[in-house]
Design a protein around this motif. Structure first.
Motif, PDB file in Angstrom:
ATOM      1  N   LYS A   1       0.823  -1.211   0.000  1.00  0.00           N
ATOM      2  CA  LYS A   1       0.000   0.000   0.000  1.00  0.00           C
ATOM      3  C   LYS A   1       0.859   1.264   0.000  1.00  0.00           C
ATOM      4  O   LYS A   1       0.642   2.167  -0.813  1.00  0.00           O
ATOM      5  N   TYR A   2       1.833   1.339   0.904  1.00  0.00           N
ATOM      6  CA  TYR A   2       2.633   2.552   1.005  1.00  0.00           C
ATOM      7  C   TYR A   2       3.502   2.767  -0.230  1.00  0.00           C
ATOM      8  O   TYR A   2       3.701   3.901  -0.663  1.00  0.00           O
TER       9      TYR A   2
ATOM     10  N   PHE B   1       2.712   1.690  -3.272  1.00  0.00           N
ATOM     11  CA  PHE B   1       1.776   1.961  -4.360  1.00  0.00           C
ATOM     12  C   PHE B   1       1.356   3.430  -4.402  1.00  0.00           C
ATOM     13  O   PHE B   1       1.288   4.035  -5.456  1.00  0.00           O
ATOM     14  N   ARG B   2       1.102   4.008  -3.240  1.00  0.00           N
ATOM     15  CA  ARG B   2       0.547   5.358  -3.208  1.00  0.00           C
ATOM     16  C   ARG B   2       1.580   6.456  -2.987  1.00  0.00           C
ATOM     17  O   ARG B   2       1.248   7.633  -3.017  1.00  0.00           O
TER      18      ARG B   2
ATOM     19  N   ARG C   1       1.703   9.575  -5.087  1.00  0.00           N
ATOM     20  CA  ARG C   1       0.465  10.341  -5.141  1.00  0.00           C
ATOM     21  C   ARG C   1       0.053  10.908  -3.775  1.00  0.00           C
ATOM     22  O   ARG C   1      -0.895  11.674  -3.698  1.00  0.00           O
ATOM     23  N   LYS C   2       0.746  10.500  -2.717  1.00  0.00           N
ATOM     24  CA  LYS C   2       0.314  10.983  -1.406  1.00  0.00           C
ATOM     25  C   LYS C   2       1.472  11.602  -0.631  1.00  0.00           C
ATOM     26  O   LYS C   2       1.713  12.783  -0.762  1.00  0.00           O
TER      27      LYS C   2
ATOM     28  N   ASP D   1       5.942   7.893   2.856  1.00  0.00           N
ATOM     29  CA  ASP D   1       5.310   6.602   2.561  1.00  0.00           C
ATOM     30  C   ASP D   1       6.350   5.533   2.248  1.00  0.00           C
ATOM     31  O   ASP D   1       6.188   4.374   2.644  1.00  0.00           O
TER      32      ASP D   1
END
Length: 125
Positions: free
Chosen positions: A87-88, A90-91, A94-95, A100
């Motif tokens: 999750k971290y 992957f994003r 974008r975050k 992350d």
């Protein structure tokens, strides 16, 4: 000259040397940046919270991940760590970017630690 961004006192992202990007973007300039030598009282400079290793929102009597192991077991937490690594990563772009990636690395380290402990437990049997 030492200074502090008054807005960063609340968001905790700036430093004594430079305000955070968010505070610069809010004002478009350094107008919230006040030199400490020009203030009558010192403005306390607090250490920024560690959102990777010890997030404030996961602190209690015990670390959240340790409680999860006690409640759900090591296997469930290992799966949780694997999912968080994904999750971290992957994003990240974008975050929260580098934060992350650091969190993904933290969960990978925890996963490796739990896997190592599992190997030792099997060897002890």
């Amino acid at each position: 000259m030492r200074a502090i961004c008054l807005n960063c006192q609340f968001c905790k992202q700036g430093t004594a040397a430079e305000p955070c990007r968010r505070c610069i973007n809010l004002s478009g300039k350094y107008d919230c940046f006040i030199p400490l030598e020009n203030t009558e009282e010192s403005i306390p400079i607090e250490k920024a919270p560690d959102n990777v290793n010890h997030p404030v929102h996961y602190q209690g009597k015990y670390e959240c991940i340790d409680e999860m192991i006690a409640l759900f077991g090591v296997d469930a937490v290992r799966c949780f760590c694997m999912c968080n690594v994904y999750k971290y990563r992957f994003r990240a772009d974008r975050k929260n970017g580098p934060e992350d990636i650091e969190k993904a690395e933290w969960y990978m380290e925890k996963l490796m630690e739990l896997n190592q402990e599992a190997k030792h437990e099997k060897a002890d049997c």
